[in-house]
Motif scaffolding. Structure first.
Motif, PDB file in Angstrom:
ATOM      1  N   GLU A 218      40.595  45.574  45.803  1.00  0.00           N
ATOM      2  CA  GLU A 218      40.477  46.166  44.460  1.00  0.00           C
ATOM      3  C   GLU A 218      39.726  45.248  43.502  1.00  0.00           C
ATOM      4  OE1 GLU A 218      43.281  46.075  46.110  1.00  0.00           O
ATOM      5  OE2 GLU A 218      44.158  48.083  46.181  1.00  0.00           O
ATOM      6  N   GLU A 226      32.492  47.539  37.169  1.00  0.00           N
ATOM      7  CA  GLU A 226      32.043  46.889  35.934  1.00  0.00           C
ATOM      8  C   GLU A 226      30.608  46.376  36.053  1.00  0.00           C
ATOM      9  OE1 GLU A 226      33.641  47.319  33.443  1.00  0.00           O
ATOM     10  OE2 GLU A 226      35.684  47.718  34.064  1.00  0.00           O
ATOM     11  N   ASP A 232      27.888  36.948  39.489  1.00  0.00           N
ATOM     12  CA  ASP A 232      29.110  37.068  38.688  1.00  0.00           C
ATOM     13  C   ASP A 232      30.336  37.224  39.575  1.00  0.00           C
ATOM     14  OD1 ASP A 232      28.744  36.753  35.962  1.00  0.00           O
ATOM     15  OD2 ASP A 232      27.774  38.708  35.772  1.00  0.00           O
ATOM     16  N   ARG A 236      33.037  34.552  39.148  1.00  0.00           N
ATOM     17  CA  ARG A 236      34.211  34.961  38.375  1.00  0.00           C
ATOM     18  C   ARG A 236      35.338  35.523  39.226  1.00  0.00           C
ATOM     19  NH1 ARG A 236      32.657  35.299  32.902  1.00  0.00           N
ATOM     20  NH2 ARG A 236      30.424  35.444  32.610  1.00  0.00           N
ATOM     21  N   LEU A 326      46.912  29.485  39.315  1.00  0.00           N
ATOM     22  CA  LEU A 326      45.912  30.503  39.628  1.00  0.00           C
ATOM     23  C   LEU A 326      46.193  31.209  40.934  1.00  0.00           C
ATOM     24  CD1 LEU A 326      42.670  28.626  38.687  1.00  0.00           C
ATOM     25  CD2 LEU A 326      44.358  29.700  37.243  1.00  0.00           C
ATOM     26  N   GLU A 329      49.448  36.088  43.004  1.00  0.00           N
ATOM     27  CA  GLU A 329      50.824  36.341  43.418  1.00  0.00           C
ATOM     28  C   GLU A 329      50.881  37.530  44.371  1.00  0.00           C
ATOM     29  OE1 GLU A 329      49.800  37.920  39.571  1.00  0.00           O
ATOM     30  OE2 GLU A 329      50.148  35.867  40.137  1.00  0.00           O
TER      31      GLU A 329
ATOM     32  N   PHE B  82      43.655  50.804  38.931  1.00  0.00           N
ATOM     33  CA  PHE B  82      44.079  50.819  40.320  1.00  0.00           C
ATOM     34  C   PHE B  82      45.600  50.831  40.421  1.00  0.00           C
ATOM     35  CE2 PHE B  82      39.858  49.121  40.414  1.00  0.00           C
ATOM     36  CZ  PHE B  82      39.302  49.642  41.564  1.00  0.00           C
ATOM     37  N   SER B  84      47.350  48.987  42.240  1.00  0.00           N
ATOM     38  CA  SER B  84      47.852  47.611  42.224  1.00  0.00           C
ATOM     39  C   SER B  84      47.500  46.910  40.918  1.00  0.00           C
ATOM     40  CB  SER B  84      47.243  46.844  43.389  1.00  0.00           C
ATOM     41  OG  SER B  84      45.837  46.836  43.261  1.00  0.00           O
ATOM     42  N   ALA B  86      45.084  45.473  39.980  1.00  0.00           N
ATOM     43  CA  ALA B  86      43.915  44.621  40.242  1.00  0.00           C
ATOM     44  C   ALA B  86      43.581  43.711  39.070  1.00  0.00           C
ATOM     45  CB  ALA B  86      42.697  45.475  40.615  1.00  0.00           C
ATOM     46  N   PHE B  88      43.041  39.988  37.505  1.00  0.00           N
ATOM     47  CA  PHE B  88      42.653  38.702  38.071  1.00  0.00           C
ATOM     48  C   PHE B  88      43.681  37.653  37.678  1.00  0.00           C
ATOM     49  CE2 PHE B  88      38.472  40.829  37.601  1.00  0.00           C
ATOM     50  CZ  PHE B  88      38.211  40.944  38.951  1.00  0.00           C
ATOM     51  N   PRO B  89      44.310  37.023  38.669  1.00  0.00           N
ATOM     52  CA  PRO B  89      45.384  36.082  38.347  1.00  0.00           C
ATOM     53  C   PRO B  89      44.893  34.840  37.629  1.00  0.00           C
ATOM     54  CG  PRO B  89      44.897  36.049  40.694  1.00  0.00           C
ATOM     55  CD  PRO B  89      44.103  37.173  40.110  1.00  0.00           C
ATOM     56  N   HIS B  90      43.595  34.534  37.764  1.00  0.00           N
ATOM     57  CA  HIS B  90      43.105  33.291  37.169  1.00  0.00           C
ATOM     58  C   HIS B  90      42.598  33.506  35.751  1.00  0.00           C
ATOM     59  CE1 HIS B  90      39.726  35.350  39.003  1.00  0.00           C
ATOM     60  NE2 HIS B  90      38.929  34.712  38.175  1.00  0.00           N
ATOM     61  N   PHE B  99      36.707  41.472  30.915  1.00  0.00           N
ATOM     62  CA  PHE B  99      35.911  41.166  32.108  1.00  0.00           C
ATOM     63  C   PHE B  99      34.641  42.013  32.198  1.00  0.00           C
ATOM     64  CE2 PHE B  99      34.765  41.808  36.555  1.00  0.00           C
ATOM     65  CZ  PHE B  99      34.696  40.509  37.009  1.00  0.00           C
ATOM     66  N   GLY B 100      34.820  43.328  32.023  1.00  0.00           N
ATOM     67  CA  GLY B 100      33.685  44.237  32.143  1.00  0.00           C
ATOM     68  C   GLY B 100      32.628  43.974  31.085  1.00  0.00           C
ATOM     69  N   LEU B 102      32.099  40.926  29.626  1.00  0.00           N
ATOM     70  CA  LEU B 102      31.478  39.626  29.897  1.00  0.00           C
ATOM     71  C   LEU B 102      30.413  39.737  30.982  1.00  0.00           C
ATOM     72  CD1 LEU B 102      34.348  37.003  29.672  1.00  0.00           C
ATOM     73  CD2 LEU B 102      32.397  37.348  28.151  1.00  0.00           C
ATOM     74  N   VAL B 103      30.723  40.461  32.059  1.00  0.00           N
ATOM     75  CA  VAL B 103      29.725  40.559  33.128  1.00  0.00           C
ATOM     76  C   VAL B 103      28.566  41.451  32.698  1.00  0.00           C
ATOM     77  CG1 VAL B 103      31.404  40.145  34.950  1.00  0.00           C
ATOM     78  CG2 VAL B 103      30.856  42.483  34.320  1.00  0.00           C
ATOM     79  N   ARG B 108      30.577  36.546  23.837  1.00  0.00           N
ATOM     80  CA  ARG B 108      31.977  36.199  24.006  1.00  0.00           C
ATOM     81  C   ARG B 108      32.846  36.661  22.828  1.00  0.00           C
ATOM     82  NH1 ARG B 108      34.679  33.159  27.718  1.00  0.00           N
ATOM     83  NH2 ARG B 108      33.078  32.902  29.264  1.00  0.00           N
ATOM     84  N   ARG B 131      48.941  34.974  31.283  1.00  0.00           N
ATOM     85  CA  ARG B 131      48.281  35.275  32.541  1.00  0.00           C
ATOM     86  C   ARG B 131      49.070  36.371  33.251  1.00  0.00           C
ATOM     87  NH1 ARG B 131      44.158  31.843  33.719  1.00  0.00           N
ATOM     88  NH2 ARG B 131      44.231  29.831  32.684  1.00  0.00           N
ATOM     89  N   GLY B 133      50.426  36.632  36.009  1.00  0.00           N
ATOM     90  CA  GLY B 133      51.629  36.191  36.702  1.00  0.00           C
ATOM     91  C   GLY B 133      52.853  36.136  35.805  1.00  0.00           C
ATOM     92  N   ARG B 147      42.000  47.338  29.910  1.00  0.00           N
ATOM     93  CA  ARG B 147      40.736  46.947  30.526  1.00  0.00           C
ATOM     94  C   ARG B 147      39.871  48.174  30.827  1.00  0.00           C
ATOM     95  NH1 ARG B 147      40.989  43.596  35.945  1.00  0.00           N
ATOM     96  NH2 ARG B 147      41.964  45.508  36.633  1.00  0.00           N
TER      97      ARG B 147
END
Lengths: 330, 345
Positions: A218, A226, A232, A236, A326, A329, B82, B84, B86, B88-90, B99-100, B102-103, B108, B131, B133, B147
């Motif tokens: 996903e 996106e 990227d 990223r 990071l 999980e 999604f 799940s 989806a 990003f954990p980081h 995210f969408g 920025l790319v 910024r 974050r 998590g 998002r």
């Protein structure tokens, strides 16, 4: 089966129909406490660690401060070995070579393994064959691998220089330059050792392949929706998600780089060209111990190598800690 | 009528396996279409074809007048939530939402501002620095929604977005999704296997089975005029009773010219069944499930299973004999062979 933890009955598994016989067998004996049981299970490993690692380590620690040549009894000389090491041009060359090698070969190896993993993680017709090919050099025995490269690097009839001199005249390359003298020029020989190390990345490749496959599909689909560019996505998504694994491999490979250059430098370049162009710490230690019978001196050099290893682990452990949070999980 | 999304004869096949078969759908701007079906029906594939993550083997996909069939996902101006989530954990919540942007090289500061607005719209503005998590399931859901919203997409795709939440949260998020959709105004396709979710959320529902659309219509119509036996049984719990029309059970008030052939099926919902009316066919109670105020009695009438909803206060006991009746006006008529609805003449 009522007891918690790994008591003897617990090991019988959950099959009730077979339990009675087994139960009696165990019950007749005095019960071991859980701690003792664990100790018993660990014993074979612990014996190995003590006999093969800890005892030699202790001996090395002591020998590093002694003069010992296998013939006469060891003589305590204090830190004299270390003082001598600092003054020894061979040791200084070896130290420099080892550090230079780690600085070039380790990032190169990780980068190549990472690149291959990203290229080959998909299901595709040739990907399977390519994956095997990428992993294969690691499976070749080290000495055989070294002898193979001894032939590959031969300046006259080795295939590498044959290719490099194709189209040139009088043994020069097509640009009229002398081809690399892998075994006789100091810098070319150092490059040769690095090049040899770049192919034995099978294990790292497999680990990175598995890590890449664990990343959620996903995340990539979202990036596609996106309209993220390949760069990227790499920057990223893939890199940050795989950073913990990459960092771990960097640490591990740095530590191991002090050792896996041993066979190539011994078999292919024999530590030369003279005086010490490809003498790494491992080879330096080996020669002093087993060729010059300076066991105390070699032990002192070993301790230096150990200190370097510990330092490398500490530095990179600090870097890794930043990525702790990071971890994706489950 | 301006449409947001149009699927024109879309088919998807993997080799010889057909996953979607001749899908024709039109979703108006601002409309929320729920695609409902059991797992394996091709619901997710349908979404993925719209998003461009899966190529259509046949047919065309149009978004606000543009034929996007051959375009890559990033060029379709759709956004997707999604199952799940989806996330990003980081990345922090703010970075995830942005995210969408920025790319797509939005500066910024502007991206951060728009991310904040989107977060406010779904009520997660207080989470921007966290974050993923550190978030609960419901909070992650909100972030995923924010998002998807941040970019003002033409088509908004939701792949079972509520299925990872516990029941209480699901009910709450359902209401919020509904309200949110009202404000967004994009054509929305929401995939689910939960019939309640479909009935509550959808402006229209498309029921999908084995890659074929069985029926498209407003929730009321899906409920009151199911087009096939599949729709009839899939929507509603317990499922609609289906009995051969030539059986012993005769609906009350049945007109004299009603079909009695073996080629017809009677369908009626458990809530339409009358027990102990004084008329009807005798049935034996085989099982009773009590659900709070309601109880479901599973009977056998002339060898056929019939489920009846009764007040749990006067539920029958297992083994009881009871007269089972149903009014003709509550009966749906289906063709036994094709399963299609047959309207009484």
């Amino acid at each position: 089966m009522t007891r918690k933890g790994g008591g003897p009955e617990g090991l019988g598994g959950g099959t009730n129909y077979e339990a009675p016989r087994r139960h009696r067998w165990v019950a007749d004996r005095p019960r071991l406490s859980e701690r003792r049981w664990l100790l018993l299970m660990l014993a074979p490993f612990l014996v190995g660690v003590v006999v093969l690692v800890l005892v030699p380590f202790a001996v090395t620690m002591v020998l590093a401060f002694a003069d010992y040549d296998l013939v006469r009894a060891p003589r305590w000389i204090g830190p004299a070995n270390f003082v001598a090491l600092v003054r020894d041009p061979a040791f200084r060359a070896a130290l420099g070579n080892s550090l230079l090698f780690a600085a070039i070969a380790v990032p190169g190896r990780v980068l190549i393994a990472f690149g291959l993993a990203l290229l080959l993680h998909r299901r595709a017709r040739v990907a399977g064959t390519a994956r095997t090919a990428a992993a294969l050099p690691t499976a070749v025995p080290e000495v055989a691998y070294g002898l193979l490269f001894l032939w590959l690097f031969n300046p006259l009839y080795g295939p590498i220089n044959q290719i490099l001199t194709t189209g040139g005249t009088r043994g020069l390359t097509i640009f009229g330059r002398t081809p690399p003298q892998w075994l006789t020029d100091p810098q070319d020989a150092q490059a040769a050792i690095v090049i040899m190390s770049l192919f034995t990345i099978g294990e790292m490749f497999v680990i990175l392949l598995a890590a890449r496959r664990l990343l959620p599909r996903e995340a990539y689909e979202l990036a596609a929706i996106e309209d993220a560019t390949t760069w990227d996505v790499l920057r990223r998504v893939t890199l940050p998600l795989m950073a913990p694994v990459l960092a771990l491999l960097l640490i591990r490979d740095t530590v191991q780089s002090f050792q896996y250059s041993f066979v190539p430098t011994l078999v292919v370049t024999e530590g030369g060209p003279p005086p010490y162009a490809t003498t790494h710490l491992s080879l330096f230690i080996y020669r002093n111990a087993f060729e010059y019978l300076r066991y105390g001196y070699a032990a002192a050099a070993t301790l230096v190598m150990l200190a370097l290893t510990v330092a490398a682990v500490l530095v990179q452990w600090r870097l890794i800690r930043r990525y702790r949070s990071l971890r994706p999980e489950g | 009528m301006p449409y947001g999304l149009l699927l024109d004869g879309v088919g998807v096949a993997y080799g010889s396996t057909e996953v979607l078969h001749d899908i024709n759908l039109r979703v108006a701007k601002g409309e929320l279409l729920v695609v409902l079906g059991p797992s394996g029906a091709g619901k997710s594939t349908l979404l993925r074809v719209v998003a461009g993550l899966e190529p259509a083997t046949r047919g065309r996909v149009l978004i606000t007048g543009r034929d996007v069939t051959g375009l890559r996902p990033g060029r379709r101006n759709v956004s997707m939530v999604f199952q799940s989530f989806a996330l990003f954990p980081h990345l922090s919540v703010a970075e995830n939402i942005g995210f969408g942007l920025l790319v797509r090289d939005v500066p910024r500061a502007a991206a951060a501002e728009r991310a904040r607005l989107a977060a406010e719209a779904v009520g997660c503005a207080h989470l921007l620095d966290r974050r993923p998590g550190q978030l609960s399931g419901g909070e992650r859901q909100r972030v995923a929604l924010a998002r998807a919203l941040v970019r003002q997409p033409d088509v908004f795709l939701l792949d079972e977005p509520l299925s990872n939440l516990d029941l209480e949260l699901r009910v709450e998020m359902r209401a919020e999704l509904r309200a949110l959709h009202g404000r967004v105004g994009a054509a929305t396709v929401h995939v689910t296997h939960d019939q309640t979710e479909a009935l509550v959320l959808g402006d229209r529902i498309a029921v999908l089975r084995d890659g074929v659309i069985e029926q498209v219509g407003p929730p009321d119509e899906i409920w009151s005029r199911p087009a096939t036996t599949f729709v009839a049984r899939f929507v509603g719990s317990p499922a609609m009773n289906l009995l051969p029309a030539d059986g012993l059970l005769r609906p009350l008030g049945e007109p004299s010219d009603a079909p009695r052939g073996a080629d017809r099926l009677f369908g009626f919902r458990p809530e339409a069944v009358q027990l102990g009316w004084g008329e009807g066919e005798e049935g034996v109670v085989e099982r009773v499930d009590v659900v709070g105020d309601d109880a479901y009695a599973y009977l056998r009438v002339a060898g056929q299973p019939v489920v009846a909803r009764v007040r749990s206060g006067n539920r029958p006991a297992v083994g009881d004999k009871s007269l089972v009746a149903v009014w003709w006006s509550d009966v749906h008529l289906f063709d036994a062979a094709s399963g299609r609805r047959v309207d009484p003449p």
